[in-house]
Scaffold this motif. Structure first.
Motif, PDB file in Angstrom:
ATOM      1  N   GLU A 108       0.831  -1.197   0.000  1.00 20.01           N
ATOM      2  CA  GLU A 108       0.000   0.000   0.000  1.00 20.01           C
ATOM      3  C   GLU A 108       0.868   1.251   0.000  1.00 20.01           C
ATOM      4  OE1 GLU A 108      -2.849   0.842   3.292  1.00 20.01           O
ATOM      5  OE2 GLU A 108      -4.296   0.431   1.713  1.00 20.01           O
ATOM      6  N   ILE A 109       1.285   1.669  -1.173  1.00 15.58           N
ATOM      7  CA  ILE A 109       2.089   2.880  -1.300  1.00 15.58           C
ATOM      8  C   ILE A 109       1.238   4.111  -1.018  1.00 15.58           C
ATOM      9  CG2 ILE A 109       3.504   4.255  -2.886  1.00 15.58           C
ATOM     10  CD1 ILE A 109       4.136   1.642  -4.354  1.00 15.58           C
ATOM     11  N   HIS A 110       0.016   4.101  -1.537  1.00 18.40           N
ATOM     12  CA  HIS A 110      -0.908   5.215  -1.325  1.00 18.40           C
ATOM     13  C   HIS A 110      -2.119   4.702  -0.556  1.00 18.40           C
ATOM     14  CE1 HIS A 110       1.065   6.685  -5.259  1.00 18.40           C
ATOM     15  NE2 HIS A 110       1.648   7.279  -4.241  1.00 18.40           N
ATOM     16  N   PRO A 111      -2.170   4.913   0.748  1.00 22.35           N
ATOM     17  CA  PRO A 111      -3.291   4.420   1.555  1.00 22.35           C
ATOM     18  C   PRO A 111      -4.560   5.216   1.286  1.00 22.35           C
ATOM     19  CG  PRO A 111      -1.816   5.763   2.880  1.00 22.35           C
ATOM     20  CD  PRO A 111      -1.157   5.611   1.549  1.00 22.35           C
ATOM     21  N   PRO A 112      -5.699   4.776   1.805  1.00 21.68           N
ATOM     22  CA  PRO A 112      -6.961   5.501   1.574  1.00 21.68           C
ATOM     23  C   PRO A 112      -6.910   6.967   1.974  1.00 21.68           C
ATOM     24  CG  PRO A 112      -7.421   3.317   2.437  1.00 21.68           C
ATOM     25  CD  PRO A 112      -5.932   3.479   2.482  1.00 21.68           C
ATOM     26  N   SER A 158       3.780   9.399  -0.371  1.00 26.49           N
ATOM     27  CA  SER A 158       4.173   8.624  -1.553  1.00 26.49           C
ATOM     28  C   SER A 158       5.671   8.342  -1.553  1.00 26.49           C
ATOM     29  CB  SER A 158       3.772   9.385  -2.810  1.00 26.49           C
ATOM     30  OG  SER A 158       4.086   8.649  -3.972  1.00 26.49           O
ATOM     31  N   TYR A 159       6.487   9.358  -1.279  1.00 27.20           N
ATOM     32  CA  TYR A 159       7.939   9.163  -1.258  1.00 27.20           C
ATOM     33  C   TYR A 159       8.351   8.143  -0.207  1.00 27.20           C
ATOM     34  CZ  TYR A 159       8.674  13.308  -4.208  1.00 27.20           C
ATOM     35  OH  TYR A 159       8.689  14.213  -5.239  1.00 27.20           O
ATOM     36  N   GLN A 185       4.074  10.877  -8.717  1.00 26.45           N
ATOM     37  CA  GLN A 185       4.859  11.826  -7.932  1.00 26.45           C
ATOM     38  C   GLN A 185       5.174  13.099  -8.709  1.00 26.45           C
ATOM     39  OE1 GLN A 185       8.217   9.568  -6.471  1.00 26.45           O
ATOM     40  NE2 GLN A 185       6.991   8.510  -4.939  1.00 26.45           N
ATOM     41  N   ASN A 186       5.542  12.988  -9.979  1.00 26.83           N
ATOM     42  CA  ASN A 186       5.797  14.192 -10.764  1.00 26.83           C
ATOM     43  C   ASN A 186       4.519  14.983 -11.003  1.00 26.83           C
ATOM     44  OD1 ASN A 186       8.717  14.620 -12.137  1.00 26.83           O
ATOM     45  ND2 ASN A 186       8.416  12.451 -11.699  1.00 26.83           N
TER      46      ASN A 186
END
Length: 334
Positions: A108-112, A158-159, A185-186
């Protein structure tokens, strides 16, 4: 002696996947509504727009020496399309699967909360437009500052998560790393910095029209704030947080475009002000920083990545994920 760790119950896994999918869906809907709404408010696209007073007339009422030129408004279309692009990628990731489950949430790189913050950002953008056309300057600018603050916080999430799981992703789904770096990210960085430029200019408007600070002093303060923010990013990207920020290449380009909009607005051939010259120098500095960043990245080699493990049942134990492989029992030593 060995003991077995049972996988989470399927119902619990399904609950987390549904929560993640709903948060992405809300973010997509909010982005589309916001983009349509903000497009309809522009008189260049819709005759008379949604409001009786054109946005450009309000901007002229609260103008600064470093206000952005009229053509800069078109960049929001490109930025919104980019934002919609990484949201669509997140949606597609719900249907693409790896050894753990849907790619969007495994790991889960980007959680809810990441996507729910994007919903808040778009709501703030729409509310600020209403306040702006009602000439409620202070309230509108306060909402303007929500967008860069939340966007930079989303970038930090995210980073951090991508760096945490990059070794596992390099073995199992390397394309997720590439898409996250260059699309999400960009794209989020472009949105964050363009929002920051508008928020800083808005701060200058408040200081001038609510607290009586006059030009050209207030415009010089606005440019100085932008310069400090850009130099801080450059130092973080080059030295302190290089391993997180090294693949974000678009920041200096968007800064040059924003400063260019300020430059063309105040440029006079026979009467160039000191702030216009300052703005031009900042554009040159941003270009030099971009070149330095590109050269540094070309000279640096890829950071060594120590594989966590090649077997899926081992890699799943060291990744925080929403789902775990079904019916997978893994022995652990006591």
């Amino acid at each position: 002696m060995a003991r077995f760790q049972m996988a989470p119950q399927p119902g619990q896994n399904a609950h987390h996947v549904v929560l993640h999918a709903v948060s992405i869906g809300l973010a997509v809907v909010a982005q589309m509504i916001s983009s349509i709404f903000l497009t309809l408010t522009k008189d260049s696209f819709v005759p008379d727009g949604l409001f009786q007073t054109p946005s450009w007339n309000v901007s002229e009422t609260f103008s600064l020496e470093v206000s952005m030129d009229w053509w800069s408004g078109g960049f929001w279309i490109m930025i919104d399309l980019w934002s919609l692009g990484w949201l669509v990628h997140a949606t597609v990731g719900l249907f693409n699967r790896n050894v753990l489950g849907p790619e969007s949430c495994n790991p889960e790189i980007h959680p809810p909360v990441f996507y729910l913050m994007w919903v808040v950002v778009n709501i703030a953008r729409m509310c600020s437009m209403f306040l702006w056309h009602r000439r409620n300057l202070l309230a509108a600018v306060q909402l303007w500052w929500i967008t860069p603050v939340f966007s930079f916080f989303m970038l930090s999430i995210s980073y951090g998560n991508l760096h945490k799981h990059k070794a596992w992703l390099a073995i199992n789904t390397p394309r997720v790393t590439t898409w996250t770096r260059y699309l999400t990210q960009n794209g989020l960085a472009v949105f964050a910095w363009w929002s920051l430029l508008n928020a800083v200019v808005g701060l200058g408007m408040v200081l001038k029209y609510r607290f009586g600070v006059q030009d050209p002093l207030i415009s010089a303060i606005v440019l100085a704030i932008i310069c400090v923010c850009a130099l801080t990013w450059f130092l973080l990207q080059t030295f302190l947080l290089h391993k997180y920020l090294r693949y974000t290449f678009c920041v200096y380009a968007i800064l040059v475009l924003g400063l260019g909009a300020m430059f063309t607005r105040s440029y006079r051939v026979h009467n160039m002000s000191s702030n216009t010259s300052f703005c031009g120098c900042l554009m040159l500095i941003m270009t030099c920083m971009s070149v330095v960043h590109l050269i540094c990245e070309c000279m640096r080699t890829e950071d060594s990545v120590m594989p966590l493990a090649l077997e899926p049942y081992v890699t799943s134990s060291v990744c925080e994920t929403v789902c775990q492989p079904e019916a997978k029992h893994k022995p652990q030593k006591c």
